[in-house]
Motif scaffolding. Sequence first.
Motif, mmCIF file in Angstrom:
data_model
loop_
_atom_site.group_PDB
_atom_site.id
_atom_site.type_symbol
_atom_site.label_atom_id
_atom_site.label_comp_id
_atom_site.label_asym_id
_atom_site.label_seq_id
_atom_site.Cartn_x
_atom_site.Cartn_y
_atom_site.Cartn_z
ATOM 1 N N ALA A 148 0.895 -1.083 0.034
ATOM 2 C CA ALA A 148 0.093 0.018 0.014
ATOM 3 C C ALA A 148 0.763 1.486 0.084
ATOM 4 C CB ALA A 148 -0.876 0.197 1.135
ATOM 5 N N THR A 149 1.936 1.339 -0.937
ATOM 6 C CA THR A 149 2.619 2.333 -0.982
ATOM 7 C C THR A 149 2.501 3.212 -2.401
ATOM 8 O OG1 THR A 149 4.313 1.045 -2.315
ATOM 9 C CG2 THR A 149 4.658 1.311 0.150
ATOM 10 N N VAL A 150 3.109 4.163 -2.752
ATOM 11 C CA VAL A 150 2.700 4.914 -3.776
ATOM 12 C C VAL A 150 3.089 4.090 -5.051
ATOM 13 C CG1 VAL A 150 3.437 6.976 -5.442
ATOM 14 C CG2 VAL A 150 2.960 7.297 -2.636
ATOM 15 N N ASP A 151 4.494 3.576 -4.929
ATOM 16 C CA ASP A 151 4.675 2.491 -6.036
ATOM 17 C C ASP A 151 3.947 1.358 -6.259
ATOM 18 O OD1 ASP A 151 6.979 4.432 -6.517
ATOM 19 O OD2 ASP A 151 8.412 3.074 -5.322
ATOM 20 N N GLY A 152 3.331 0.980 -5.103
ATOM 21 C CA GLY A 152 2.735 -0.399 -5.108
ATOM 22 C C GLY A 152 1.359 -0.140 -5.771
ATOM 23 N N GLN A 153 0.630 1.048 -5.533
ATOM 24 C CA GLN A 153 -0.449 1.409 -5.990
ATOM 25 C C GLN A 153 -0.396 1.942 -7.580
ATOM 26 O OE1 GLN A 153 -3.339 0.775 -4.258
ATOM 27 N NE2 GLN A 153 -1.813 -0.095 -3.165
ATOM 28 N N THR A 154 0.791 2.514 -7.912
ATOM 29 C CA THR A 154 0.733 2.884 -9.229
ATOM 30 C C THR A 154 0.956 1.649 -10.166
ATOM 31 O OG1 THR A 154 1.951 4.937 -8.468
ATOM 32 C CG2 THR A 154 2.262 4.044 -10.654
ATOM 33 N N THR A 155 1.635 0.616 -9.536
ATOM 34 C CA THR A 155 1.753 -0.423 -10.324
ATOM 35 C C THR A 155 0.359 -1.102 -10.465
ATOM 36 O OG1 THR A 155 4.006 -0.879 -9.379
ATOM 37 C CG2 THR A 155 3.061 -2.672 -10.362
ATOM 38 N N ALA A 156 -0.411 -1.447 -9.274
ATOM 39 C CA ALA A 156 -1.837 -1.736 -9.596
ATOM 40 C C ALA A 156 -2.793 -1.216 -10.320
ATOM 41 C CB ALA A 156 -2.174 -1.783 -8.062
ATOM 42 N N HIS A 157 -2.633 0.057 -10.702
ATOM 43 C CA HIS A 157 -3.376 0.766 -11.508
ATOM 44 C C HIS A 157 -3.038 0.411 -13.248
ATOM 45 C CE1 HIS A 157 -5.909 2.945 -9.017
ATOM 46 N NE2 HIS A 157 -4.932 3.474 -8.274
ATOM 47 N N TYR A 158 -1.428 0.535 -13.151
ATOM 48 C CA TYR A 158 -0.947 0.241 -14.404
ATOM 49 C C TYR A 158 -1.419 -1.097 -14.969
ATOM 50 C CZ TYR A 158 2.425 -0.337 -18.217
ATOM 51 O OH TYR A 158 3.075 -0.542 -19.468
ATOM 52 N N ILE A 159 -1.448 -2.260 -14.105
ATOM 53 C CA ILE A 159 -1.752 -3.474 -14.304
ATOM 54 C C ILE A 159 -3.229 -3.743 -14.826
ATOM 55 C CG2 ILE A 159 -1.963 -5.882 -13.431
ATOM 56 C CD1 ILE A 159 0.793 -5.449 -11.969
ATOM 57 N N THR A 160 -3.788 -2.991 -14.026
ATOM 58 C CA THR A 160 -5.311 -3.014 -14.115
ATOM 59 C C THR A 160 -5.866 -2.283 -15.502
ATOM 60 O OG1 THR A 160 -5.839 -2.753 -11.816
ATOM 61 C CG2 THR A 160 -7.612 -2.162 -13.288
ATOM 62 N N ASP A 161 -5.240 -1.153 -15.979
ATOM 63 C CA ASP A 161 -5.452 -0.877 -17.174
ATOM 64 C C ASP A 161 -5.026 -1.859 -18.284
ATOM 65 O OD1 ASP A 161 -6.286 1.559 -16.102
ATOM 66 O OD2 ASP A 161 -4.247 2.476 -16.450
ATOM 67 N N LEU A 162 -3.863 -2.657 -18.117
ATOM 68 C CA LEU A 162 -3.553 -3.613 -19.252
ATOM 69 C C LEU A 162 -4.378 -4.933 -19.263
ATOM 70 C CD1 LEU A 162 0.301 -3.641 -18.779
ATOM 71 C CD2 LEU A 162 -1.104 -2.365 -20.748
ATOM 72 N N LEU A 163 -5.050 -5.034 -18.079
ATOM 73 C CA LEU A 163 -5.990 -6.207 -18.118
ATOM 74 C C LEU A 163 -7.496 -6.063 -18.453
ATOM 75 C CD1 LEU A 163 -4.649 -7.932 -15.009
ATOM 76 C CD2 LEU A 163 -4.191 -8.411 -17.115
ATOM 77 N N GLY A 164 -7.681 -4.826 -19.024
ATOM 78 C CA GLY A 164 -8.873 -4.372 -19.470
ATOM 79 C C GLY A 164 -9.634 -5.157 -20.518
ATOM 80 N N ASP A 165 -8.847 -5.783 -21.199
ATOM 81 C CA ASP A 165 -9.311 -6.752 -22.401
ATOM 82 C C ASP A 165 -9.443 -8.177 -22.081
ATOM 83 O OD1 ASP A 165 -6.796 -7.178 -22.776
ATOM 84 O OD2 ASP A 165 -6.699 -7.253 -24.919
ATOM 85 N N ALA A 166 -8.905 -8.339 -20.867
ATOM 86 C CA ALA A 166 -9.015 -9.918 -20.427
ATOM 87 C C ALA A 166 -10.245 -10.145 -19.618
ATOM 88 C CB ALA A 166 -7.694 -10.383 -19.427
ATOM 89 N N ASN A 167 -10.651 -11.386 -19.654
ATOM 90 C CA ASN A 167 -11.968 -11.743 -19.146
ATOM 91 C C ASN A 167 -11.644 -12.239 -17.745
ATOM 92 O OD1 ASN A 167 -14.676 -12.380 -19.081
ATOM 93 N ND2 ASN A 167 -14.490 -14.316 -19.794
ATOM 94 N N VAL A 168 -11.263 -11.077 -16.977
ATOM 95 C CA VAL A 168 -11.044 -11.482 -15.568
ATOM 96 C C VAL A 168 -11.429 -10.549 -14.632
ATOM 97 C CG1 VAL A 168 -9.028 -12.882 -15.971
ATOM 98 C CG2 VAL A 168 -8.548 -10.652 -15.725
ATOM 99 N N LYS A 169 -11.738 -10.858 -13.474
ATOM 100 C CA LYS A 169 -11.984 -9.710 -12.324
ATOM 101 C C LYS A 169 -10.723 -9.621 -11.584
ATOM 102 C CE LYS A 169 -13.777 -11.375 -8.517
ATOM 103 N NZ LYS A 169 -14.769 -12.116 -7.533
ATOM 104 N N VAL A 170 -10.360 -8.174 -11.620
ATOM 105 C CA VAL A 170 -9.164 -7.758 -10.992
ATOM 106 C C VAL A 170 -9.502 -7.162 -9.540
ATOM 107 C CG1 VAL A 170 -7.108 -6.089 -11.149
ATOM 108 C CG2 VAL A 170 -8.102 -7.029 -13.081
ATOM 109 N N THR A 171 -8.790 -7.683 -8.400
ATOM 110 C CA THR A 171 -9.044 -7.345 -7.148
ATOM 111 C C THR A 171 -7.771 -7.040 -6.372
ATOM 112 O OG1 THR A 171 -9.083 -9.656 -6.241
ATOM 113 C CG2 THR A 171 -11.161 -9.021 -6.788
ATOM 114 N N ARG A 172 -7.887 -6.482 -5.394
ATOM 115 C CA ARG A 172 -6.783 -6.126 -4.678
ATOM 116 C C ARG A 172 -6.916 -6.402 -3.031
ATOM 117 N NH1 ARG A 172 -6.234 0.316 -3.288
ATOM 118 N NH2 ARG A 172 -8.412 0.469 -2.100
#
Length: 201
Positions: A148-172
Amino acid sequence: MPTAVTGPEIDRLIQLLARLPGLGPRSARRAALHLIKKREALMAPLAGALQVAIDRIRVCETCGNIDTRSPCTVCTDARRDPSIIVVVADVADLWALERAGATNGFYHVLGATLSPLDGVGPQDLTIDALVSRAHDPRVAEIVLALNATVDGQTTAHYITDLLGDANVKVTRLAHGVPVGGELDYLDEGTLSAAMRQRTLF
């Protein structure tokens, strides 16, 4: 000017031990002295174990875990749930989740988190491999178990954007009050996150 009290071999041992996390020069000297006193019972087996580790430890080609085989023990465990991939920044995080028995899913180790100040970009992480794994029809959920750091959350947002076209639920992972925590001792950010992510009792 202080004079040397040990030979260069012992000095080298102390210097190498001092490079380990959590060990400073004083702790390294104590550890070296303990190893020397317990040469037969501790130092020789440790030297053997280190040599075996050098020869046999590998990085898992599937998830990035460290093991003596690839795919690793986790990836070859048939009892695990193939519908869940838990994304962690480092192998230490994977081991922590396993110690806690927190999940029965598979893992994906990124190798770090995005950190422009430290020169760590997307190309330095295993994000492409994660996106590829997320498109496997068996995968239904990607759990972003990042700090739950700035770098961790930035990475999470970046990955979430890339997984937009995958048929998966993204949770944290949930953020908030730790088990056994007292509200008076928590910082404002933790309390705010806990209030936003409140659940039914």
